[in-house]
Motif scaffolding. Structure first.
Motif, PDB file in Angstrom:
ATOM      1  N   VAL A   1       0.860  -1.179   0.000  1.00 60.80           N
ATOM      2  CA  VAL A   1       0.000   0.000   0.000  1.00 60.80           C
ATOM      3  C   VAL A   1       0.897   1.230   0.000  1.00 60.80           C
ATOM      4  O   VAL A   1       1.804   1.338   0.823  1.00 60.80           O
ATOM      5  N   ILE A   2       0.661   2.131  -0.950  1.00 60.23           N
ATOM      6  CA  ILE A   2       1.332   3.435  -0.939  1.00 60.23           C
ATOM      7  C   ILE A   2       0.313   4.447  -0.442  1.00 60.23           C
ATOM      8  O   ILE A   2      -0.686   4.722  -1.116  1.00 60.23           O
ATOM      9  N   HIS A   3       0.556   4.960   0.747  1.00 57.71           N
ATOM     10  CA  HIS A   3      -0.413   5.876   1.358  1.00 57.71           C
ATOM     11  C   HIS A   3      -0.017   7.317   1.058  1.00 57.71           C
ATOM     12  O   HIS A   3       0.846   7.901   1.704  1.00 57.71           O
ATOM     13  N   ALA A   4      -0.677   7.876   0.028  1.00 57.58           N
ATOM     14  CA  ALA A   4      -0.403   9.255  -0.381  1.00 57.58           C
ATOM     15  C   ALA A   4      -1.574  10.184  -0.092  1.00 57.58           C
ATOM     16  O   ALA A   4      -1.483  11.390  -0.334  1.00 57.58           O
ATOM     17  N   ALA A   5      -2.671   9.635   0.410  1.00 58.72           N
ATOM     18  CA  ALA A   5      -3.855  10.457   0.684  1.00 58.72           C
ATOM     19  C   ALA A   5      -3.618  11.346   1.896  1.00 58.72           C
ATOM     20  O   ALA A   5      -3.029  10.918   2.897  1.00 58.72           O
ATOM     21  N   VAL A   6      -4.084  12.556   1.812  1.00 59.38           N
ATOM     22  CA  VAL A   6      -3.955  13.488   2.928  1.00 59.38           C
ATOM     23  C   VAL A   6      -5.033  14.554   2.798  1.00 59.38           C
ATOM     24  O   VAL A   6      -5.385  14.967   1.690  1.00 59.38           O
ATOM     25  N   LYS A   7      -5.590  14.952   3.931  1.00 61.27           N
ATOM     26  CA  LYS A   7      -6.466  16.114   3.931  1.00 61.27           C
ATOM     27  C   LYS A   7      -5.576  17.328   4.113  1.00 61.27           C
ATOM     28  O   LYS A   7      -4.907  17.463   5.144  1.00 61.27           O
ATOM     29  N   PRO A   8      -5.507  18.227   3.129  1.00 64.64           N
ATOM     30  CA  PRO A   8      -4.552  19.341   3.208  1.00 64.64           C
ATOM     31  C   PRO A   8      -4.996  20.429   4.173  1.00 64.64           C
ATOM     32  O   PRO A   8      -6.189  20.643   4.392  1.00 64.64           O
ATOM     33  N   GLY A   9      -3.996  21.120   4.697  1.00 61.53           N
ATOM     34  CA  GLY A   9      -4.280  22.243   5.577  1.00 61.53           C
ATOM     35  C   GLY A   9      -3.581  23.508   5.114  1.00 61.53           C
ATOM     36  O   GLY A   9      -3.455  24.471   5.870  1.00 61.53           O
ATOM     37  N   HIS A  10      -3.094  23.509   3.850  1.00 61.99           N
ATOM     38  CA  HIS A  10      -2.373  24.673   3.332  1.00 61.99           C
ATOM     39  C   HIS A  10      -3.327  25.834   3.073  1.00 61.99           C
ATOM     40  O   HIS A  10      -4.541  25.709   3.176  1.00 61.99           O
ATOM     41  N   ARG A  11      -2.761  26.967   2.715  1.00 64.96           N
ATOM     42  CA  ARG A  11      -3.539  28.199   2.600  1.00 64.96           C
ATOM     43  C   ARG A  11      -4.531  28.198   1.435  1.00 64.96           C
ATOM     44  O   ARG A  11      -5.352  29.108   1.330  1.00 64.96           O
ATOM     45  N   ASN A  12      -4.456  27.213   0.565  1.00 64.56           N
ATOM     46  CA  ASN A  12      -5.408  27.128  -0.541  1.00 64.56           C
ATOM     47  C   ASN A  12      -6.407  25.993  -0.344  1.00 64.56           C
ATOM     48  O   ASN A  12      -7.186  25.685  -1.247  1.00 64.56           O
ATOM     49  N   ALA A  13      -6.368  25.353   0.820  1.00 60.92           N
ATOM     50  CA  ALA A  13      -7.265  24.223   1.085  1.00 60.92           C
ATOM     51  C   ALA A  13      -8.713  24.706   1.182  1.00 60.92           C
ATOM     52  O   ALA A  13      -9.000  25.742   1.781  1.00 60.92           O
ATOM     53  N   LYS A  14      -9.606  23.933   0.587  1.00 60.36           N
ATOM     54  CA  LYS A  14     -11.024  24.300   0.618  1.00 60.36           C
ATOM     55  C   LYS A  14     -11.601  24.174   2.021  1.00 60.36           C
ATOM     56  O   LYS A  14     -12.455  24.952   2.429  1.00 60.36           O
ATOM     57  N   ASP A  15     -11.143  23.159   2.752  1.00 55.74           N
ATOM     58  CA  ASP A  15     -11.655  22.932   4.106  1.00 55.74           C
ATOM     59  C   ASP A  15     -10.509  22.451   4.998  1.00 55.74           C
ATOM     60  O   ASP A  15     -10.213  21.262   5.057  1.00 55.74           O
ATOM     61  N   PRO A  16      -9.831  23.376   5.697  1.00 56.70           N
ATOM     62  CA  PRO A  16      -8.691  23.001   6.531  1.00 56.70           C
ATOM     63  C   PRO A  16      -9.080  22.509   7.936  1.00 56.70           C
ATOM     64  O   PRO A  16      -8.213  22.275   8.771  1.00 56.70           O
ATOM     65  N   THR A  17     -10.371  22.331   8.184  1.00 61.01           N
ATOM     66  CA  THR A  17     -10.814  21.912   9.513  1.00 61.01           C
ATOM     67  C   THR A  17     -10.634  20.402   9.694  1.00 61.01           C
ATOM     68  O   THR A  17     -10.569  19.640   8.732  1.00 61.01           O
ATOM     69  N   ASN A  18     -10.568  19.981  10.949  1.00 61.38           N
ATOM     70  CA  ASN A  18     -10.467  18.562  11.318  1.00 61.38           C
ATOM     71  C   ASN A  18      -9.298  17.845  10.632  1.00 61.38           C
ATOM     72  O   ASN A  18      -9.369  16.652  10.366  1.00 61.38           O
ATOM     73  N   LEU A  19      -8.232  18.591  10.378  1.00 57.52           N
ATOM     74  CA  LEU A  19      -7.086  18.017   9.680  1.00 57.52           C
ATOM     75  C   LEU A  19      -6.454  16.886  10.489  1.00 57.52           C
ATOM     76  O   LEU A  19      -6.192  15.800   9.962  1.00 57.52           O
ATOM     77  N   LEU A  20      -6.192  17.139  11.759  1.00 58.78           N
ATOM     78  CA  LEU A  20      -5.526  16.135  12.593  1.00 58.78           C
ATOM     79  C   LEU A  20      -6.375  14.876  12.709  1.00 58.78           C
ATOM     80  O   LEU A  20      -5.892  13.755  12.490  1.00 58.78           O
ATOM     81  N   TYR A  21      -7.649  15.046  13.038  1.00 54.35           N
ATOM     82  CA  TYR A  21      -8.551  13.904  13.211  1.00 54.35           C
ATOM     83  C   TYR A  21      -8.648  13.088  11.926  1.00 54.35           C
ATOM     84  O   TYR A  21      -8.512  11.858  11.937  1.00 54.35           O
ATOM     85  N   THR A  22      -8.881  13.762  10.809  1.00 51.30           N
ATOM     86  CA  THR A  22      -9.106  13.057   9.547  1.00 51.30           C
ATOM     87  C   THR A  22      -7.867  12.296   9.093  1.00 51.30           C
ATOM     88  O   THR A  22      -7.948  11.121   8.715  1.00 51.30           O
ATOM     89  N   ASN A  23      -6.706  12.947   9.130  1.00 52.52           N
ATOM     90  CA  ASN A  23      -5.490  12.287   8.654  1.00 52.52           C
ATOM     91  C   ASN A  23      -5.058  11.134   9.557  1.00 52.52           C
ATOM     92  O   ASN A  23      -4.601  10.093   9.067  1.00 52.52           O
ATOM     93  N   LEU A  24      -5.213  11.301  10.863  1.00 49.47           N
ATOM     94  CA  LEU A  24      -4.881  10.200  11.769  1.00 49.47           C
ATOM     95  C   LEU A  24      -5.855   9.034  11.582  1.00 49.47           C
ATOM     96  O   LEU A  24      -5.452   7.867  11.606  1.00 49.47           O
ATOM     97  N   ARG A  25      -7.109   9.352  11.386  1.00 47.21           N
ATOM     98  CA  ARG A  25      -8.094   8.281  11.220  1.00 47.21           C
ATOM     99  C   ARG A  25      -7.860   7.516   9.917  1.00 47.21           C
ATOM    100  O   ARG A  25      -7.976   6.293   9.873  1.00 47.21           O
ATOM    101  N   MET A  26      -7.510   8.229   8.847  1.00 44.52           N
ATOM    102  CA  MET A  26      -7.212   7.541   7.584  1.00 44.52           C
ATOM    103  C   MET A  26      -6.045   6.586   7.754  1.00 44.52           C
ATOM    104  O   MET A  26      -6.093   5.440   7.287  1.00 44.52           O
ATOM    105  N   PHE A  27      -5.010   7.050   8.434  1.00 47.37           N
ATOM    106  CA  PHE A  27      -3.843   6.186   8.631  1.00 47.37           C
ATOM    107  C   PHE A  27      -4.194   4.975   9.488  1.00 47.37           C
ATOM    108  O   PHE A  27      -3.839   3.833   9.157  1.00 47.37           O
ATOM    109  N   GLU A  28      -4.895   5.203  10.589  1.00 43.17           N
ATOM    110  CA  GLU A  28      -5.234   4.097  11.494  1.00 43.17           C
ATOM    111  C   GLU A  28      -6.158   3.088  10.819  1.00 43.17           C
ATOM    112  O   GLU A  28      -6.066   1.887  11.056  1.00 43.17           O
TER     113      GLU A  28
END
Length: 295
Positions: free
Chosen positions: A57-84
């Motif tokens: 598995v190559i895990h390249a998915a990420v919810k972005p939090g950069h200044r052009n992100a459409k929705d930078p909320t819940n970044l920590l929760y979402t990215n940790l949950r995807m990995f787990e």
């Protein structure tokens, strides 16, 4: 028979580059869209792995939090949950290759040519850095996982509104001045140069739990800007808002070099020339007005 890979984030910048690389011919790459597999949905991922099994598995998915992100909320929760949600199914694939970040060293710190044994000296306070730190600590305890720390990566399909090298290429294309807040040193990796590294870790057992995936030399932003002008053949101003150097963001590749001594990196001018050609061929997809303001 080809090895079968699961690629998460296949429609993102890095994912698209992977799907267009030699890896797509060498391996059978399955890259479901988020509408087909929501990685943040534990039940959906559980059900998916009931009927799917992969060599890697190559895990390249990420919810972005950069200044052009459409929705930078819940970044920590979402990215940790995807990995787990992936990590709980390591019995269904041979290896988990996580595309990590130099932010694991704390993106708010001055990181210059840092080495892998420096991870943990600092723990970033922002969600992005803290997330990378937590994922790394998890990977240390997962037998068939490796963390690849990417500092700066550039290439086609990246967000040209905010990513410096692409933004500079696009501004040069429209005869606009190249702008930067402050000169900084980066470990800029040309996207195609990531592919041989992924290929190696698909085929070989990693000796360590993490590697900095960076080229041999640092790149200064001013150096990159001037290279864009050299490639374009244009004489345009480079505007720098603040004098001196900002925080460094570079890593040492000594560990990676030792394990893959034959690894080659594309020279900066050649890489930028390839990227500039891409934007020349796709100029109609660019928005001139969006280049007039820096985000």
């Amino acid at each position: 028979m080809k090895k079968q890979l699961l690629l998460t984030g296949g429609n993102g910048f890095i994912g698209k580059n992977i799907r267009e690389s030699f890896l797509a011919q060498k391996y059978d790459i399955i890259a479901p869209r988020s509408s087909e597999l929501n990685l943040a949905d534990t039940a959906a991922v559980d059900n998916y792995f009931k009927t799917h099994q992969f060599d890697a598995v190559i895990h390249a998915a990420v919810k972005p939090g950069h200044r052009n992100a459409k929705d930078p909320t819940n970044l920590l929760y979402t990215n940790l949950r995807m990995f787990e949600n992936l990590a709980r199914h390591t019995d269904r694939f041979g290896r988990l290759i996580n595309l990590g970040s130099g932010a694991v060293y704390d993106s708010a710190a001055d990181n210059r040519l840092v080495t892998e044994d420096q991870i943990g000296l600092r723990m970033g306070k922002d969600d992005h850095s803290f997330c990378k730190y937590v994922v790394h600590k998890q990977i240390e305890n997962i037998k068939n996982a490796v963390d690849l720390n990417i500092f700066g990566i550039f290439g086609k399909y990246e967000d040209w509104e905010i990513r410096f090298i692409s933004n500079a290429c696009c501004k040069a294309l429209f005869d606009l001045p190249i702008t930067l807040r402050q000169n900084r040193r980066f470990s800029y990796l040309y996207a195609p140069d990531l592919m041989p590294v992924l290929d190696y870790f698909i085929e070989h057992e990693p000796k360590f739990k993490c590697y900095n995936v960076v080229p041999d030399e640092e790149t200064e932003l001013l150096q990159a800007a001037q290279t864009v002008l050299d490639v374009s053949g244009k004489k345009l101003p480079i505007q720098v808002a603040h004098e001196g150097y900002g925080l460094n963001y570079s890593g040492s590749n000594a560990r990676l070099r030792k394990d893959i001594p034959s690894l080659c990196f594309t020279p900066l001018k050649q890489a930028i020339a390839g990227l500039f050609s891409f934007y020349c061929e796709n100029k109609k997809l660019l928005n001139y007005n969006l280049l007039l303001r820096d985000k």
